[in-house]
Design a protein around this motif. Structure first.
Motif, PDB file in Angstrom:
ATOM      1  N   SER A 121       0.819  -1.201   0.000  1.00 66.15           N
ATOM      2  CA  SER A 121       0.000   0.000   0.000  1.00 66.15           C
ATOM      3  C   SER A 121       0.853   1.251   0.000  1.00 66.15           C
ATOM      4  CB  SER A 121      -0.879  -0.022   1.265  1.00 66.15           C
ATOM      5  OG  SER A 121      -1.595   1.166   1.409  1.00 66.15           O
ATOM      6  N   THR A 122       0.267   2.323  -0.542  1.00 63.37           N
ATOM      7  CA  THR A 122       0.882   3.623  -0.345  1.00 63.37           C
ATOM      8  C   THR A 122       0.742   3.952   1.137  1.00 63.37           C
ATOM      9  OG1 THR A 122      -1.201   4.736  -0.902  1.00 63.37           O
ATOM     10  CG2 THR A 122       0.383   4.411  -2.694  1.00 63.37           C
ATOM     11  N   THR A 123       1.415   4.988   1.614  1.00 59.02           N
ATOM     12  CA  THR A 123       1.448   5.223   3.066  1.00 59.02           C
ATOM     13  C   THR A 123       1.023   6.631   3.462  1.00 59.02           C
ATOM     14  OG1 THR A 123       3.799   5.752   2.917  1.00 59.02           O
ATOM     15  CG2 THR A 123       3.221   3.482   3.478  1.00 59.02           C
ATOM     16  N   LYS A 124      -0.006   7.149   2.821  1.00 57.27           N
ATOM     17  CA  LYS A 124      -0.544   8.447   3.230  1.00 57.27           C
ATOM     18  C   LYS A 124      -1.264   8.290   4.570  1.00 57.27           C
ATOM     19  CE  LYS A 124      -3.257   9.421  -0.174  1.00 57.27           C
ATOM     20  NZ  LYS A 124      -4.155  10.081  -1.125  1.00 57.27           N
ATOM     21  N   ALA A 125      -1.181   9.308   5.390  1.00 60.47           N
ATOM     22  CA  ALA A 125      -1.967   9.354   6.624  1.00 60.47           C
ATOM     23  C   ALA A 125      -3.197  10.200   6.338  1.00 60.47           C
ATOM     24  CB  ALA A 125      -1.159   9.953   7.758  1.00 60.47           C
ATOM     25  N   CYS A 126      -4.356   9.664   6.644  1.00 60.32           N
ATOM     26  CA  CYS A 126      -5.603  10.376   6.395  1.00 60.32           C
ATOM     27  C   CYS A 126      -6.382  10.499   7.695  1.00 60.32           C
ATOM     28  CB  CYS A 126      -6.425   9.631   5.346  1.00 60.32           C
ATOM     29  SG  CYS A 126      -5.589   9.527   3.753  1.00 60.32           S
ATOM     30  N   GLN A 127      -7.333  11.400   7.704  1.00 62.37           N
ATOM     31  CA  GLN A 127      -8.090  11.676   8.913  1.00 62.37           C
ATOM     32  C   GLN A 127      -8.899  10.470   9.381  1.00 62.37           C
ATOM     33  OE1 GLN A 127     -10.337  15.248   8.627  1.00 62.37           O
ATOM     34  NE2 GLN A 127     -10.847  15.279  10.789  1.00 62.37           N
ATOM     35  N   ASP A 128      -9.575   9.783   8.466  1.00 61.92           N
ATOM     36  CA  ASP A 128     -10.402   8.638   8.831  1.00 61.92           C
ATOM     37  C   ASP A 128      -9.846   7.387   8.166  1.00 61.92           C
ATOM     38  OD1 ASP A 128     -12.313   6.743   9.397  1.00 61.92           O
ATOM     39  OD2 ASP A 128     -13.974   7.818   8.475  1.00 61.92           O
ATOM     40  N   MET A 129      -9.120   6.590   8.927  1.00 59.56           N
ATOM     41  CA  MET A 129      -8.504   5.383   8.372  1.00 59.56           C
ATOM     42  C   MET A 129      -9.109   4.103   8.944  1.00 59.56           C
ATOM     43  SD  MET A 129      -4.629   6.489   7.509  1.00 59.56           S
ATOM     44  CE  MET A 129      -4.376   4.922   6.807  1.00 59.56           C
ATOM     45  N   GLU A 130     -10.226   4.215   9.651  1.00 58.70           N
ATOM     46  CA  GLU A 130     -10.848   3.060  10.291  1.00 58.70           C
ATOM     47  C   GLU A 130     -11.206   1.969   9.276  1.00 58.70           C
ATOM     48  OE1 GLU A 130     -14.579   1.999  13.240  1.00 58.70           O
ATOM     49  OE2 GLU A 130     -14.630   3.866  12.108  1.00 58.70           O
ATOM     50  N   LEU A 131     -11.865   2.338   8.183  1.00 62.99           N
ATOM     51  CA  LEU A 131     -12.250   1.372   7.163  1.00 62.99           C
ATOM     52  C   LEU A 131     -11.025   0.725   6.549  1.00 62.99           C
ATOM     53  CD1 LEU A 131     -14.197  -0.041   5.227  1.00 62.99           C
ATOM     54  CD2 LEU A 131     -14.193   2.042   3.835  1.00 62.99           C
ATOM     55  N   GLU A 132     -10.060   1.531   6.164  1.00 60.24           N
ATOM     56  CA  GLU A 132      -8.846   1.012   5.520  1.00 60.24           C
ATOM     57  C   GLU A 132      -8.090   0.058   6.444  1.00 60.24           C
ATOM     58  OE1 GLU A 132      -4.783   2.948   3.884  1.00 60.24           O
ATOM     59  OE2 GLU A 132      -6.646   3.754   3.088  1.00 60.24           O
ATOM     60  N   THR A 133      -7.930   0.430   7.692  1.00 61.01           N
ATOM     61  CA  THR A 133      -7.221  -0.406   8.655  1.00 61.01           C
ATOM     62  C   THR A 133      -7.939  -1.743   8.840  1.00 61.01           C
ATOM     63  OG1 THR A 133      -6.351   1.541   9.775  1.00 61.01           O
ATOM     64  CG2 THR A 133      -6.347  -0.515  11.022  1.00 61.01           C
ATOM     65  N   SER A 134      -9.250  -1.705   8.979  1.00 59.33           N
ATOM     66  CA  SER A 134     -10.029  -2.936   9.145  1.00 59.33           C
ATOM     67  C   SER A 134      -9.921  -3.819   7.916  1.00 59.33           C
ATOM     68  CB  SER A 134     -11.503  -2.601   9.414  1.00 59.33           C
ATOM     69  OG  SER A 134     -11.640  -1.933  10.630  1.00 59.33           O
ATOM     70  N   PHE A 135     -10.008  -3.212   6.734  1.00 61.66           N
ATOM     71  CA  PHE A 135      -9.894  -3.963   5.487  1.00 61.66           C
ATOM     72  C   PHE A 135      -8.534  -4.644   5.385  1.00 61.66           C
ATOM     73  CE2 PHE A 135      -8.619  -4.162   1.011  1.00 61.66           C
ATOM     74  CZ  PHE A 135      -9.666  -4.901   0.472  1.00 61.66           C
ATOM     75  N   GLN A 136      -7.466  -3.898   5.638  1.00 59.08           N
ATOM     76  CA  GLN A 136      -6.114  -4.454   5.517  1.00 59.08           C
ATOM     77  C   GLN A 136      -5.873  -5.594   6.498  1.00 59.08           C
ATOM     78  OE1 GLN A 136      -3.785  -0.824   5.846  1.00 59.08           O
ATOM     79  NE2 GLN A 136      -3.327  -0.906   3.669  1.00 59.08           N
ATOM     80  N   LYS A 137      -6.504  -5.550   7.662  1.00 52.12           N
ATOM     81  CA  LYS A 137      -6.302  -6.598   8.661  1.00 52.12           C
ATOM     82  C   LYS A 137      -6.859  -7.947   8.227  1.00 52.12           C
ATOM     83  CE  LYS A 137      -6.033  -3.891  12.892  1.00 52.12           C
ATOM     84  NZ  LYS A 137      -6.722  -3.528  14.145  1.00 52.12           N
ATOM     85  N   ILE A 138      -7.953  -7.942   7.457  1.00 50.13           N
ATOM     86  CA  ILE A 138      -8.557  -9.237   7.154  1.00 50.13           C
ATOM     87  C   ILE A 138      -8.645  -9.604   5.676  1.00 50.13           C
ATOM     88  CG2 ILE A 138      -9.910  -9.165   9.274  1.00 50.13           C
ATOM     89  CD1 ILE A 138     -12.392  -8.901   7.447  1.00 50.13           C
ATOM     90  N   PHE A 139      -8.354  -8.694   4.773  1.00 48.26           N
ATOM     91  CA  PHE A 139      -8.532  -9.008   3.356  1.00 48.26           C
ATOM     92  C   PHE A 139      -7.758 -10.250   2.937  1.00 48.26           C
ATOM     93  CE2 PHE A 139      -7.629  -8.183  -1.256  1.00 48.26           C
ATOM     94  CZ  PHE A 139      -8.908  -8.448  -1.695  1.00 48.26           C
ATOM     95  N   ASP A 140      -6.503 -10.356   3.347  1.00 48.19           N
ATOM     96  CA  ASP A 140      -5.712 -11.513   2.916  1.00 48.19           C
ATOM     97  C   ASP A 140      -6.050 -12.793   3.690  1.00 48.19           C
ATOM     98  OD1 ASP A 140      -4.486 -10.538   5.223  1.00 48.19           O
ATOM     99  OD2 ASP A 140      -2.475 -11.036   4.542  1.00 48.19           O
ATOM    100  N   THR A 141      -6.993 -12.726   4.643  1.00 48.66           N
ATOM    101  CA  THR A 141      -7.445 -13.935   5.336  1.00 48.66           C
ATOM    102  C   THR A 141      -8.643 -14.571   4.628  1.00 48.66           C
ATOM    103  OG1 THR A 141      -9.049 -12.889   6.846  1.00 48.66           O
ATOM    104  CG2 THR A 141      -6.728 -12.944   7.555  1.00 48.66           C
ATOM    105  N   MET A 142      -9.174 -13.904   3.607  1.00 47.97           N
ATOM    106  CA  MET A 142     -10.320 -14.449   2.878  1.00 47.97           C
ATOM    107  C   MET A 142      -9.897 -15.736   2.171  1.00 47.97           C
ATOM    108  SD  MET A 142     -12.864 -12.341   3.419  1.00 47.97           S
ATOM    109  CE  MET A 142     -12.275 -11.843   5.029  1.00 47.97           C
ATOM    110  N   THR A 143     -10.656 -16.797   2.365  1.00 51.70           N
ATOM    111  CA  THR A 143     -10.298 -18.104   1.811  1.00 51.70           C
ATOM    112  C   THR A 143     -11.377 -18.699   0.917  1.00 51.70           C
ATOM    113  OG1 THR A 143     -11.120 -19.140   3.834  1.00 51.70           O
ATOM    114  CG2 THR A 143      -8.737 -18.713   3.702  1.00 51.70           C
TER     115      THR A 143
END
Length: 110
Positions: free
Chosen positions: A61-83
Motif C-alpha cells: 500500500s501507499t502510506t498516506k496518513a488520512c483523517q479517517d482510516m478506520e475502514l482502511e485499517t479494518s480492510f487491511q487486517k482481514i482481506f488476505d485472510t479471505m479463503t
C-alpha cells in the motif's frame, strides 16, 4: 463497488468510494488486483480455485496518513485472510474461516 463489510454501512463504503478491482492481467493463474478504501491505494494478487477457494496475497500500500482510516485499517487486517468466494449474478462475496465477509457488486451494476 464494495457494498457490505463487517460493521460498516453501505453509506460509509460509498462515501469512502471503497472498491476492489480484479481486472488486472492474469499470470500463472493469478489476478493482479487493487483496492481503495478512501485514502491509500493497495495492490495484491488473487488466485481463484475450484470449489470456491481463493488465496489472496498480503497486499502492499501507499502510506498516506488520512483523517479517517478506520475502514482502511479494518480492510487491511482481514482481506488476505479471505479463503472462500461465491459469485451470484453481479455479486462477489469473500469470506474467511472466522466468519468475516465482504461483498462487492460489479461497477457497471447497481
Amino acid at each position: 463497488m464494495f457494498i457490505s463489510f463487517n460493521g460498516f454501512s453501505k453509506d460509509k463504503l460509498v462515501a469512502h468510494q471503497a472498491e476492489i478491482n480484479m481486472s488486472g492481467i492474469m499470470e500463472n493463474g493469478k489476478i493482479q488486483g487493487s483496492a481503495y478504501m478512501g485514502c491509500n491505494r493497495m495492490s495484491f494478487t488473487a488466485e481463484f480455485k475450484k470449489g470456491g477457494k481463493v488465496k489472496i496475497s498480503k497486499g502492499v500500500s501507499t502510506t498516506k496518513a488520512c483523517q479517517d482510516m478506520e475502514l482502511e485499517t479494518s480492510f487491511q487486517k482481514i482481506f488476505d485472510t479471505m479463503t472462500h468466494y461465491a459469485v451470484e449474478g453481479h455479486f462477489l462475496t469473500l469470506s474467511d474461516e472466522s466468519g468475516n465477509s465482504m461483498k462487492f457488486v460489479a461497477a457497471d451494476w447497481d
